[in-house]
Design a protein around this motif. Structure first.
Motif, PDB file in Angstrom:
ATOM      1  N   UNK A   1     -14.586   4.504   0.278  1.00 20.82           N
ATOM      2  CA  UNK A   1     -15.015   4.305   1.671  1.00 20.82           C
ATOM      3  C   UNK A   1     -16.015   3.158   1.757  1.00 20.82           C
ATOM      4  N   UNK A   2     -15.548   1.945   1.512  1.00 19.68           N
ATOM      5  CA  UNK A   2     -16.405   0.757   1.491  1.00 19.68           C
ATOM      6  C   UNK A   2     -16.199  -0.064   2.756  1.00 19.68           C
ATOM      7  N   UNK A   3     -17.150  -0.053   3.684  1.00 17.60           N
ATOM      8  CA  UNK A   3     -16.966  -0.799   4.942  1.00 17.60           C
ATOM      9  C   UNK A   3     -16.711  -2.289   4.738  1.00 17.60           C
ATOM     10  N   UNK A   4     -17.340  -2.884   3.719  1.00 16.31           N
ATOM     11  CA  UNK A   4     -17.202  -4.329   3.504  1.00 16.31           C
ATOM     12  C   UNK A   4     -15.759  -4.732   3.243  1.00 16.31           C
ATOM     13  N   UNK A   5     -14.941  -3.821   2.727  1.00 18.13           N
ATOM     14  CA  UNK A   5     -13.551  -4.138   2.395  1.00 18.13           C
ATOM     15  C   UNK A   5     -12.711  -4.435   3.631  1.00 18.13           C
ATOM     16  N   UNK A   6     -13.189  -4.029   4.815  1.00 19.95           N
ATOM     17  CA  UNK A   6     -12.383  -4.140   6.027  1.00 19.95           C
ATOM     18  C   UNK A   6     -12.883  -5.221   6.997  1.00 19.95           C
ATOM     19  N   UNK A   7     -13.887  -5.969   6.605  1.00 18.85           N
ATOM     20  CA  UNK A   7     -14.502  -6.921   7.534  1.00 18.85           C
ATOM     21  C   UNK A   7     -13.589  -8.094   7.889  1.00 18.85           C
ATOM     22  N   UNK A   8     -12.592  -8.388   7.055  1.00 17.07           N
ATOM     23  CA  UNK A   8     -11.619  -9.435   7.392  1.00 17.07           C
ATOM     24  C   UNK A   8     -10.853  -9.113   8.672  1.00 17.07           C
ATOM     25  N   UNK A   9     -10.871  -7.860   9.071  1.00 14.74           N
ATOM     26  CA  UNK A   9     -10.059  -7.429  10.211  1.00 14.74           C
ATOM     27  C   UNK A   9     -10.895  -7.210  11.468  1.00 14.74           C
ATOM     28  N   UNK A  10     -12.102  -7.747  11.467  1.00  8.97           N
ATOM     29  CA  UNK A  10     -12.962  -7.652  12.654  1.00  8.97           C
ATOM     30  C   UNK A  10     -12.456  -8.584  13.741  1.00  8.97           C
ATOM     31  N   UNK A  11     -12.322  -8.038  14.940  1.00 11.89           N
ATOM     32  CA  UNK A  11     -11.886  -8.833  16.094  1.00 11.89           C
ATOM     33  C   UNK A  11     -13.051  -9.185  16.994  1.00 11.89           C
ATOM     34  N   UNK A  12     -14.211  -8.705  16.675  1.00  7.40           N
ATOM     35  CA  UNK A  12     -15.411  -8.933  17.468  1.00  7.40           C
ATOM     36  C   UNK A  12     -16.604  -8.424  16.687  1.00  7.40           C
ATOM     37  N   UNK A  13     -17.735  -8.224  17.360  1.00  9.38           N
ATOM     38  CA  UNK A  13     -18.914  -7.691  16.673  1.00  9.38           C
ATOM     39  C   UNK A  13     -18.602  -6.356  16.000  1.00  9.38           C
ATOM     40  N   UNK A  14     -19.069  -6.180  14.779  1.00  9.96           N
ATOM     41  CA  UNK A  14     -18.793  -4.969  14.011  1.00  9.96           C
ATOM     42  C   UNK A  14     -19.905  -3.946  14.223  1.00  9.96           C
ATOM     43  N   UNK A  15     -19.510  -2.729  14.541  1.00 10.13           N
ATOM     44  CA  UNK A  15     -20.448  -1.614  14.627  1.00 10.13           C
ATOM     45  C   UNK A  15     -20.518  -1.007  13.227  1.00 10.13           C
ATOM     46  N   UNK A  16     -21.460  -1.484  12.433  1.00 10.45           N
ATOM     47  CA  UNK A  16     -21.523  -1.097  11.021  1.00 10.45           C
ATOM     48  C   UNK A  16     -21.745   0.395  10.837  1.00 10.45           C
ATOM     49  N   UNK A  17     -22.557   0.987  11.693  1.00 11.37           N
ATOM     50  CA  UNK A  17     -22.832   2.421  11.583  1.00 11.37           C
ATOM     51  C   UNK A  17     -21.576   3.237  11.866  1.00 11.37           C
ATOM     52  N   UNK A  18     -20.866   2.891  12.924  1.00 11.12           N
ATOM     53  CA  UNK A  18     -19.644   3.622  13.260  1.00 11.12           C
ATOM     54  C   UNK A  18     -18.583   3.457  12.180  1.00 11.12           C
ATOM     55  N   UNK A  19     -18.462   2.255  11.640  1.00  7.92           N
ATOM     56  CA  UNK A  19     -17.481   2.004  10.597  1.00  7.92           C
ATOM     57  C   UNK A  19     -17.793   2.830   9.351  1.00  7.92           C
ATOM     58  N   UNK A  20     -19.041   2.835   8.922  1.00  9.06           N
ATOM     59  CA  UNK A  20     -19.427   3.594   7.736  1.00  9.06           C
ATOM     60  C   UNK A  20     -19.222   5.089   7.950  1.00  9.06           C
ATOM     61  N   UNK A  21     -19.578   5.575   9.134  1.00 14.68           N
ATOM     62  CA  UNK A  21     -19.401   7.000   9.432  1.00 14.68           C
ATOM     63  C   UNK A  21     -17.931   7.388   9.432  1.00 14.68           C
ATOM     64  N   UNK A  22     -17.093   6.552  10.046  1.00 14.26           N
ATOM     65  CA  UNK A  22     -15.666   6.860  10.103  1.00 14.26           C
ATOM     66  C   UNK A  22     -15.067   6.929   8.701  1.00 14.26           C
ATOM     67  N   UNK A  23     -15.347   5.938   7.880  1.00 12.31           N
ATOM     68  CA  UNK A  23     -14.787   5.913   6.534  1.00 12.31           C
ATOM     69  C   UNK A  23     -15.306   7.070   5.673  1.00 12.31           C
ATOM     70  N   UNK A  24     -16.505   7.537   5.982  1.00 13.55           N
ATOM     71  CA  UNK A  24     -17.063   8.688   5.271  1.00 13.55           C
ATOM     72  C   UNK A  24     -16.542  10.008   5.822  1.00 13.55           C
ATOM     73  N   UNK A  25     -15.662   9.939   6.837  1.00 10.24           N
ATOM     74  CA  UNK A  25     -15.122  11.132   7.489  1.00 10.24           C
ATOM     75  C   UNK A  25     -16.233  11.943   8.143  1.00 10.24           C
ATOM     76  N   UNK A  26     -17.143  11.210   8.812  1.00 11.59           N
ATOM     77  CA  UNK A  26     -18.261  11.826   9.520  1.00 11.59           C
ATOM     78  C   UNK A  26     -18.223  11.354  10.969  1.00 11.59           C
ATOM     79  N   UNK A  27     -17.526  12.070  11.841  1.00 13.27           N
ATOM     80  CA  UNK A  27     -17.390  11.606  13.229  1.00 13.27           C
ATOM     81  C   UNK A  27     -18.708  11.586  13.983  1.00 13.27           C
ATOM     82  N   UNK A  28     -18.873  10.563  14.814  1.00  9.73           N
ATOM     83  CA  UNK A  28     -20.059  10.446  15.655  1.00  9.73           C
ATOM     84  C   UNK A  28     -19.883  11.255  16.931  1.00  9.73           C
TER      85      UNK A  28
END
Length: 205
Positions: free
Chosen positions: A108-135
């Motif tokens: 669950x490494x957020x940095x691995x998916x940054x090539x697919x950013x279409x706009x500003x990245x919500x780093x907290x939401x991305x990390x939570x999602x990949x960790x299977x921790x819904x906000x």
């Protein structure tokens, strides 16, 4: 929720279409904003699933490919491919097939998916999602268990955190078979000029 497999490619549809027509044996491709496109392959055809096609497509296009497969709301697998090589693989439930209790996501490494950013990245939401921790409360498991109640909600949050708008995320959760079963419904959402037919597939609408 039915299973689905799609690929998000960091290249506009018009530019990617010639290669997609050559590599994908059957399926559809749709736009995903000005800098991205989506591929919805017919996975019933041999060697035409998202994880098989992602390598050749990334090599031919020279563009990063994010292959996603969601299993009936239970499990999400994501693979990042660059230049024909798999660079990263994420699994929200790596022991799902073995029915092992530990449901901790793998890689669950957020940095691995940054090539697919279409706009500003919500780093907290991305990390939570990949960790299977819904906000959001509505995405939490209804039985009080940790994690998302549905894997497609996890997928939604990953793409949302990468700055993709809702219509693109909805399209990223279309499967080839969804379009085939309900062509009129999808035809109302997607203009026929935006649908690229791949391989042996015929136009649904």
């Amino acid at each position: 929720m039915a299973s689905y497999g799609t690929m998000l490619i960091r290249m506009p549809l018009g530019q990617a279409a010639p290669v997609l027509r050559e590599v994908c044996a059957a399926g559809y491709a749709t736009p995903a904003g000005p800098r991205f496109c989506l591929v919805h392959p017919d996975r019933s055809v041999d060697d035409n699933g998202v994880f098989t096609l992602a390598g050749p497509i990334s090599a031919e296009l020279g563009a990063p490919v994010l292959a996603a497969f969601q299993y009936d709301g239970d499990r999400l697998e994501l693979e990042v491919w660059r230049e024909g090589v798999r660079a990263h693989r994420y699994d929200s439930r790596p022991h799902w097939d073995e029915e092992i209790a530990d449901g901790t996501p793998e890689d669950a490494d957020p940095a691995a998916f940054l090539d697919f950013a279409a706009g500003p990245v919500d780093s907290h939401r991305l990390a939570c999602a990949l960790a299977d921790t819904p906000i959001d409360v509505e995405d939490m498991d209804v039985d009080g268990e940790p994690g998302y109640v549905w894997a497609q909600a996890l997928h939604w949050d990953v793409l949302c955190a990468l700055g993709h708008p809702d219509p693109v995320i909805l399209r990223a959760q279309w499967d080839y078979f969804h379009v085939r079963r309900e062509p009129q419904a999808f035809g109302k959402v997607l203009d026929s000029t935006e649908l690229v037919v791949l391989g042996t597939t015929d136009r649904p609408f």
